[in-house]
Structures are given as C-alpha cells and as structure tokens.
Scaffold this motif. Structure first.
Motif, PDB file in Angstrom:
ATOM      1  N   MET B 146       0.693  -1.526  -0.054  1.00  9.17           N
ATOM      2  CA  MET B 146       0.188   0.188  -0.072  1.00  9.17           C
ATOM      3  C   MET B 146       0.803   0.784  -0.001  1.00  9.17           C
ATOM      4  O   MET B 146       0.873   2.147  -0.693  1.00  9.17           O
ATOM      5  CB  MET B 146      -0.901   0.299   0.839  1.00  9.17           C
ATOM      6  CG  MET B 146      -2.127  -0.991   1.172  1.00  9.17           C
ATOM      7  SD  MET B 146      -3.367  -0.844  -0.696  1.00  9.17           S
ATOM      8  CE  MET B 146      -3.828  -2.297  -0.457  1.00  9.17           C
ATOM      9  N   LEU B 149       2.443   1.488  -3.119  1.00 11.10           N
ATOM     10  CA  LEU B 149       1.437   1.710  -4.226  1.00 11.10           C
ATOM     11  C   LEU B 149       0.244   3.693  -4.408  1.00 11.10           C
ATOM     12  O   LEU B 149      -0.430   4.307  -5.288  1.00 11.10           O
ATOM     13  CB  LEU B 149      -0.447   1.030  -4.396  1.00 11.10           C
ATOM     14  CG  LEU B 149      -0.299  -0.435  -5.202  1.00 11.10           C
ATOM     15  CD1 LEU B 149      -1.376  -1.401  -4.357  1.00 11.10           C
ATOM     16  CD2 LEU B 149       0.061  -0.026  -6.569  1.00 11.10           C
ATOM     17  N   ASP B 150       1.424   4.375  -2.655  1.00 11.03           N
ATOM     18  CA  ASP B 150       1.082   5.545  -2.135  1.00 11.03           C
ATOM     19  C   ASP B 150      -0.813   5.229  -2.212  1.00 11.03           C
ATOM     20  O   ASP B 150      -1.460   6.206  -2.032  1.00 11.03           O
ATOM     21  CB  ASP B 150       1.173   6.302  -3.318  1.00 11.03           C
ATOM     22  CG  ASP B 150       0.689   7.831  -2.924  1.00 11.03           C
ATOM     23  OD1 ASP B 150       1.136   7.632  -1.504  1.00 11.03           O
ATOM     24  OD2 ASP B 150       1.055   9.240  -3.705  1.00 11.03           O
ATOM     25  N   TRP B 151      -1.551   4.590  -1.767  1.00 14.52           N
ATOM     26  CA  TRP B 151      -2.761   3.951  -1.482  1.00 14.52           C
ATOM     27  C   TRP B 151      -3.305   4.148   0.119  1.00 14.52           C
ATOM     28  O   TRP B 151      -4.032   3.643   0.895  1.00 14.52           O
ATOM     29  CB  TRP B 151      -3.271   2.858  -1.781  1.00 14.52           C
ATOM     30  CG  TRP B 151      -3.507   2.440  -3.118  1.00 14.52           C
ATOM     31  CD1 TRP B 151      -3.369   3.221  -3.774  1.00 14.52           C
ATOM     32  CD2 TRP B 151      -3.973   1.612  -3.326  1.00 14.52           C
ATOM     33  NE1 TRP B 151      -3.364   2.818  -5.456  1.00 14.52           N
ATOM     34  CE2 TRP B 151      -4.118   1.649  -5.572  1.00 14.52           C
ATOM     35  CE3 TRP B 151      -4.643  -0.007  -3.423  1.00 14.52           C
ATOM     36  CZ2 TRP B 151      -5.042   0.442  -6.211  1.00 14.52           C
ATOM     37  CZ3 TRP B 151      -4.942  -0.398  -4.398  1.00 14.52           C
ATOM     38  CH2 TRP B 151      -5.218  -0.509  -5.584  1.00 14.52           C
ATOM     39  N   SER B 154      -6.323   6.158   2.346  1.00 17.12           N
ATOM     40  CA  SER B 154      -7.872   5.825   0.750  1.00 17.12           C
ATOM     41  C   SER B 154      -8.311   4.927   1.124  1.00 17.12           C
ATOM     42  O   SER B 154      -7.925   3.564   0.743  1.00 17.12           O
ATOM     43  CB  SER B 154      -6.712   5.865  -0.620  1.00 17.12           C
ATOM     44  OG  SER B 154      -6.196   5.168  -0.267  1.00 17.12           O
ATOM     45  N   LEU B 156      -8.997   3.351  -1.026  1.00 19.25           N
ATOM     46  CA  LEU B 156      -8.858   1.806  -2.201  1.00 19.25           C
ATOM     47  C   LEU B 156      -8.171   0.660  -1.038  1.00 19.25           C
ATOM     48  O   LEU B 156      -7.959  -0.277  -1.762  1.00 19.25           O
ATOM     49  CB  LEU B 156      -7.273   2.505  -3.019  1.00 19.25           C
ATOM     50  CG  LEU B 156      -8.332   2.816  -4.668  1.00 19.25           C
ATOM     51  CD1 LEU B 156      -7.330   3.495  -5.132  1.00 19.25           C
ATOM     52  CD2 LEU B 156      -9.175   2.625  -5.007  1.00 19.25           C
ATOM     53  N   ALA B 157      -7.433   1.621  -0.320  1.00 21.82           N
ATOM     54  CA  ALA B 157      -6.372   0.346   0.789  1.00 21.82           C
ATOM     55  C   ALA B 157      -7.588   0.253   1.683  1.00 21.82           C
ATOM     56  O   ALA B 157      -7.565  -1.745   1.884  1.00 21.82           O
ATOM     57  CB  ALA B 157      -5.918   1.254   1.629  1.00 21.82           C
TER      58      ALA B 157
END
Lengths: 302, 292
Positions: B146, B149-151, B154, B156-157
């Motif tokens: 994560m 992915l720079d999540w 967020s 998304l994570a």
C-alpha cells in the motif's frame, strides 16, 4: 464430472479469462503476493530503511523469546476457553429453542443478533460495565460478594487471570449468534422420526441432547470448532486492543496482538513476518483437521 | 355443527395434547430461553441507557434512569468527536466491498460453471485456497504494498484487498450448479451470450443468494478493525470501529465521559444490527446452504 460439464456450454476461452480476471488479479496482488512475501521477509532482518538476509534468525529469536512462548500459551488457552464456552452456551440455547413449539421465530432473532455485534462495540461496552471503579456489573459483583463476606476487588487491570476471564466473556458473548444459527440449522436437519422415537422411549432431555443430537450434529460442531478457533485467534484483536492491550503482564497478549505491536509499533517487520508465518501454519493445520474429520463423518450429512 | 362431530376419543386426545403443551418442563424451556436471551441483551440495554446520562449520573453507578443528556451526548459525539466522518467512511467502505465482491464473484462463478476452459478445477482451487490467507498472515507485505502504491489513508486500501472472495465464489458456484442444466441449454440455442445469460437469467434466479451474501459481507466489512487501524492514520479517512478507539483515547484525557463513549458505541452498532434484523431471512437461507 459429467453433471458439471453439462452446464459448461460456452466455449470461448477469452471470455472465460475475462470473467475470471478481476477475481484472480485481486487474489494475486493482495492475497498471494503478500503471503509469499511474508515468507521472504521472515528470513530478513529489517530496520526502518533497509533489510538484510538473516536466514532463520527471526525464528530462532521467536522461539527463544520468553514472551512469545507465553503468547502462544495464552492464545491456546484463550482459544480453548472461547471455543468451549461459546459452544456449550450456544448448544444449550439452540436446544431449548428446538424443544419449544411456540415463539421460535421471536426467540431466533433475539438470540442471533450478536452475529452483527461489532467486536469493538462488544469490547467497549463490557469495558465500561466492568470498570473496576464505575462499572455497574462490578458494583453488583462486589455487592453479592459482600453478602457472603468476601471483599471482591475485581481489579482486572492489575489481575492477569481476571483480565483473561473478562476478555473471554466478551469474546464468547460476541460469538454466540453465529454458533446458534448453525446449531439450529443442524438440529432442524435431524429427522423428526428420531426425535419422536426418543420421546416415546422416555429418554430424558439432557440424555437426548448429549447422547443423540450431539453425535448427529458432529459435522456442524467440527466446522464450528474450526471457525471459532480462527475467530479466537484473529477476530478478537479489537477486544484485546480496546480492553487490555495484552496486559496485565502479558496475561491477554494473544499472538495477533503481539504481531501487531511488533509490526506497527516496534516496526520490526521481519520479526513480525515470522509470526505471521506461524499463524499461517496454525490455520493450515486447523483447516486440514476439519477436512479430515468432516470426511470421516460425511455419512451423517443430511 | 362442529360440536356433534367431536367423538369421545377426540375429546380425550385434545385433553392429552393440551396437557402436553403445558407440561411444566416446556415452561422450563421458555423460562430458560427468556433468561438467557435477556442476559445476552443486558449489556447493550444498560449501555443504551447510560448513553443518555450525564457524567454525574454515570458516577452514581446504580442510577439506571434514562438521563437528560441524550441529545447532547449523541450530538457532541457526532460533531465534536468526528463520528459523522467515521460513519460516512464506514458506509462507503462497506457498500463498495459488498458491490465489488458480489459483482466479481458472480462473474467468476459464471465462468467456473458455464464455461468450458482448460485448468478449470485448478482455477477454482486457486480461488478457494485464499481461505487460508486471512489479513494477519500477510499484513506486513500488504502494508508495504500500500505504501508503494501510495494508497495509505485512502479508500482503495481498505476496499480493494477484500474484493476477491473464496466464500462468495464457492456459494454462487454451488447455487448455479443447483439450477437445471436445461435452462442454459435453452439460452445457448437462442444464441444468448454468457454475460446476457448472467444478467437476465442467473441474477433474477439468485436474488436470495445475492441478498444473503450481501448481508454477510456488509456485516463483515462494517466490523473490520485491524486492517483499517494499521493502514489509515488520518482521522478524516478512518472508519467507525477504529474511531471508537480514538473516542476512548480522547475521552481518557481528563474526566472520562462514558455517556458520550456509549453513545458512540450505539451509533457504530446500529447499521449492522438493522441490516441483520431486516434481512435475516436470506442470511439464514444462505448459511443453511453453506453447510452442505
């Protein structure tokens, strides 16, 4: 199997791949890859900035650690108490529900609701009601104690076994609903003729439950033992985190809590990964046992 | 008249039946049930009462009268303690997981039952094996992924890793295999494609199963704690279960406002409880099927 291939009428491989792609992609990226990487990381010694290969160092450190061995011991004890307590109470409630002829649907919904109870809410509510100073349950426990001349302190923030008991009660409470659902389903699957024959022969209620119904329910009970054990291992994390933080003195420090602290408070990622792998092996053994046992009992299945 | 048809034997039989129905031990069962069900509900009833009390009333431990602070406690916990944001985040997360998981699993089950392709069983096993990989056995690399992915922090994570489901694929596959093969053969003869067959035939025939899996998934998603705690550090992105922890923490500074905390707990409990009560029928049916 011919039965299943009879339905497989669409032959387009590309379409099939397209339909499976989203699920498989999520499985690979977020399940398989991290799981395999856990294994790799467990062989590395990590700091915040870099990692170096260390062989089995994390594992030898793990099993040499007094506190980890204590954590293993606490986890197995906790799982044992939670599985046994949950199943015994659920079995008695489900059996009473099966035995009465009126009001079954009302009883059902008022008994299965803990299935929806968030563990964090269960933990917080009992934490408050059992507060050593302000808790209303504590107040009455003390009051009852003083009737018999005991001065019960009930300070579970200081007393390890008491803290273990309090967390176990919360864990059992939350898991009753799920167990009752499956036990009622299993009881309803028992042929009516068996019930009638036992009643005619004048078999007492308790004998009927433990000598006749429990053996007939065994596939469901084995399934529930495995599910409840996995629950005690993993899903009770919020209870520990909110109620005891693993204490006092490690008395409620179950493996998952120990792992969380090592990973996200001590940032010891390699060491935490080795702990993840131990948990994976434990889940694997449980699943294997379940498959084996349910194979053996398959002939009971309705 | 009905009376004239009653024979002596019938009367005798009726008497015995009513005697049996009122046997004391049937009443024992009822009493046992009422006691155990009340004990199960007691902590929540007490928490609900105390969520309306002021600090002074809470310190009067045995005071069980509904307090005057109901509005203040619930209002303050929603606004001053961020519960409003936590609740919205939890709703978005849970609904995204339910929709995503149901759609992805329906597509996968369609392929696994109605398509003929190589390594089909291996593919099914590949999905099923993920049962062995709950979050705790992969949490560290998942966290690192994560970050890559720079999540972190967020939505998304906290949604994407939950979209693939061995249980949902398994249940939909079982359900599809219980639908007669003649139906898909007819569709094939009419030259209906796989996706159209799913949308116009399978989904209408699977409403109960879809509802059941949605309820299970919703409750499961709503109650998530460990993973959001690890991956979300921003208060604005946090979900309600972890929000309860911060509530406990903020209140611990100074005089502990337990009435307020109990109000937060009640708010976090209501959505899954309502879903369970309203949709308990499809849930129970789905669990009944899962056993076989």
């Amino acid at each position: 199997m011919s039965e299943s291939s009879a339905r497989a009428v669409f032959k387009n491989n590309k379409e099939a791949a397209f339909l499976l792609l989203p699920t498989v992609a999520v499985c690979i990226l977020f399940l398989y890859y991290p799981a395999i990487d856990t294994f790799r990381l467990s062989l590395y010694q990590t700091t915040l900035v870099d990692e170096s290969f260390a062989g089995l160092y994390n594992y030898t450190r793990l099993f040499a650690s007094e506190s980890y061995r204590n954590s293993l011991f606490v986890t197995f004890g906790f799982a044992g108490v939670v599985v046994f307590g949950t199943m015994l109470i659920s079995l008695i409630i489900a059996f009473m529900m099966y035995e009465v002829n009126t009001g079954t649907s009302v009883y059902l919904i008022t008994a299965i609701w803990p299935y929806a109870l968030p563990p964090a809410v269960a933990g917080l509510v009992l934490l408050f009601l059992l507060q050593p100073d302000l808790g209303i349950f504590t107040y009455y426990i003390r009051a009852i104690g003083s009737v018999f001349g005991y001065d019960i302190q009930f300070n579970w923030r200081r007393n390890g076994p008491l803290a273990f008991a309090v967390v176990s009660v919360a864990a059992i409470w939350k898991q009753l609903g799920y167990n009752i659902i499956f036990m009622i389903a299993a009881l309803n699957n028992i042929p009516k003729t068996i019930h009638e024959a036992a009643e005619l022969d004048g078999v007492s209620r308790l004998n009927r439950l433990f000598r006749i119904y429990v053996p007939l329910m065994s596939p469901t009970l084995v399934f529930l033992i495995v599910i409840n054990t996995i629950y005690a291992f993993f899903a009770t994390f919020p209870l520990i985190d909110l109620m005891t933080q693993g204490g006092p003195g490690g008395a409620t420090n179950i493996l998952i809590f120990n792992l969380y602290i090592d990973a996200f408070e001590n940032f010891n990622l390699g060491y935490a990964s080795a702990q993840s792998l131990v948990l994976f092996l434990l889940v694997g053994v449980l699943m294997y046992v379940q498959l084996r046992v349910s194979d053996r009992y398959a002939h009971y299945g309705g | 008249m009905a009376e004239s048809t009653i024979t002596e034997a019938n009367v005798e039989h009726e008497k015995r039946r009513s005697l049996e129905e009122y046997l004391p031990d049937e009443w024992l069962m009822h009493i046992g049930l009422i006691v155990s069900i009340s004990l199960m509900a007691l902590p929540l009833v007490l928490a609900a009462i105390m969520s309306t009390q002021s600090v002074a009333q809470i310190y009067d431990v045995t005071d069980l009268s509904p307090g005057s602070n109901a509005y203040e406690n619930y209002y303050r916990v929603m606004t001053d303690y961020n519960m409003w944001t936590f609740m919205i985040n939890s709703f978005i997360m849970s609904i995204a997981i339910v929709v995503g998981k149901v759609v992805l699993s329906l597509l996968a089950a369609l392929a696994l039952v109605y398509y003929d392709f190589p390594y089909k069983n291996a593919m099914f096993m590949f999905v099923l094996f993920t049962l062995m990989l709950p979050v705790p056995v992969r949490i560290v690399p998942l966290f690192e992924l994560m970050v890559t992915l720079d999540w972190t922090n967020s939505m998304l994570a906290i949604t994407m890793p939950y979209l693939a489901s061995a249980t949902a694929v398994f249940l939909f596959r079982q359900h599809f295999m219980s639908i007669p093969a003649s139906i898909v053969e007819a569709a094939k003869l009419d030259d209906v494609g796989g996706l159209k067959f799913l949308i116009f035939v399978l989904i209408p025939m699977s409403k109960g199963m879809i509802a059941g899996i949605s309820v299970i998934t919703y409750i499961y998603a709503w109650n998530q704690y460990l993973w959001p705690l690890a991956i979300i550090s921003s208060q604005d992105q946090q979900v309600v279960q972890v929000g309860l922890k911060s509530l406990e923490g903020t209140a611990a500074a100074g005089q502990i406002e337990w009435g307020l905390i109990m109000a937060g707990a009640m708010i976090a409990l209501i959505p899954p409880l309502v879903v369970l009560i309203v949709l308990h029928k499809p849930l129970l049916e789905t669990f009944g099927l899962q056993q076989k």
